[in-house]
Motif scaffolding. Structure first.
Motif, short mmCIF file in Angstrom:
data_model
loop_
_atom_site.label_atom_id
_atom_site.label_comp_id
_atom_site.label_asym_id
_atom_site.label_seq_id
_atom_site.Cartn_x
_atom_site.Cartn_y
_atom_site.Cartn_z
N ILE A 101 0.81 -1.17 0.19
CA ILE A 101 -0.25 0.38 -0.08
C ILE A 101 0.77 1.44 -0.43
O ILE A 101 2.36 1.26 0.20
CB ILE A 101 -1.24 0.16 1.61
N GLU A 141 1.07 -1.21 -5.39
CA GLU A 141 0.05 -1.13 -5.47
C GLU A 141 -0.31 -2.27 -5.46
O GLU A 141 -1.24 -2.68 -6.74
CB GLU A 141 -0.95 -0.12 -4.86
N GLY A 142 -1.12 -2.84 -4.23
CA GLY A 142 -1.98 -4.26 -4.40
C GLY A 142 -1.17 -5.64 -4.64
O GLY A 142 -1.60 -6.88 -4.68
N GLU A 149 -8.37 -0.07 5.64
CA GLU A 149 -9.24 -0.69 3.75
C GLU A 149 -9.80 0.18 2.79
O GLU A 149 -11.07 0.97 3.04
CB GLU A 149 -10.48 -1.76 3.88
N ASN A 150 -9.31 0.80 1.95
CA ASN A 150 -9.88 1.48 0.45
C ASN A 150 -10.26 2.69 1.55
O ASN A 150 -10.58 2.74 0.64
CB ASN A 150 -10.59 1.01 0.33
N LYS A 202 -10.67 3.75 4.09
CA LYS A 202 -11.62 3.62 5.28
C LYS A 202 -11.15 2.37 6.59
O LYS A 202 -10.56 2.05 6.46
CB LYS A 202 -13.40 3.35 5.03
#
Length: 259
Positions: A42, A105-106, A184-185, A187
């Protein structure tokens, strides 16, 4: 006596179990399927990436250069690749020597390693690439014996590992309602664990990720004791004042009676 009554009234007991996984015997071993523990990269992650091969001169260009290298350091940089770190930018990219900008990322560290090997193999035979996440840290707070930020050196790290590294729960820890806070994302997501339930072993949140926060809430006994401690001095002060006043009044009555 009055003080003793106040102290005894403030104490409470609990019949909550201190045993983890009380129903573990009812869960068949084949039912406990391990979730994927590989970490996904991330933004703001710090990656340690080194590249070498049987011909170190051929891969030297794929490692970050040393700051103001001396002749000796320049030789070492070729024969012994230095510990180089890359910080993932807000767009999820890193700037890699020769290859330029790479979207990371990811990806897991294994997937990034395979991608780098694939690209570098176009120019270098059998490159050896190492990718490691160096900023994997977990915060463990609340009713544990040693609350602190845990620096993790491996990717396979579970909530049980975090609790163990924090010295285990105290007897006042709420075992049925352990809180996990994760981003996560963009949030903040909260998940609850029941350490008395063996189903925790099958949870997709069983393995932790970078920057997770594990919070052990205090149980009712700790909360009640905390309230008592907060008002303890006040209560004793009031009782002492009443006792002193009664003593003074009794002394006056005795003195007047004698006269």
């Amino acid at each position: 006596m009055a003080v003793a009554v106040v102290v005894m009234a403030s104490c409470s007991t609990t019949n909550r179990s201190l045993t983890y996984f009380e129903d573990i015997d009812s869960v068949a071993s084949q039912e406990v399927l391990q979730s994927d523990y590989s970490l996904k990269i991330i933004p703001d992650d710090e990656l340690l990436i080194t590249v070498t091969s049987m011909m170190p001169n051929a891969t030297a260009m794929y490692n970050l250069p040393l700051s103001n290298p001396s002749t000796r350091n320049a030789i070492l940089a070729v024969t012994q690749p230095q510990q180089q770190t890359y910080v993932v930018d807000k767009n999820g990219n890193i700037q890699f020597p020769v290859l330029g900008e790479i979207k990371v990322e990811g990806l897991s560290t294994q997937e990034l390693r395979e991608e780098l090997v694939k690209r570098i193999s176009k120019d270098v035979k059998d490159p050896i690439v190492r990718v490691q996440l160096v900023n994997f840290r977990i915060n463990v707070l609340g009713e544990v014996r040693n609350p602190h930020a845990v620096s993790v050196r491996k990717e396979r790290y579970s909530i049980l590992d975090a609790i163990a590294d924090a010295g285990d729960l105290t007897v006042y820890g709420e075992r049925e309602n352990v809180l996990l806070i994760r981003e996560e994302n963009g949030k903040m997501v909260c998940h609850r664990f029941n350490l008395n339930d063996a189903d925790i072993l099958k949870s997709p949140y069983f393995y932790l990720r970078q920057n997770d926060v594990v919070y052990i809430e205090p149980n009712k006994v700790r909360q009640d004791n905390s309230k008592y401690n907060q008002y303890n001095s006040y209560k004793i002060s009031v009782v002492s004042t009443i006792v002193s006043a009664c003593s003074v009044i009794a002394s006056l009555i005795i003195a007047l009676t004698v006269k």
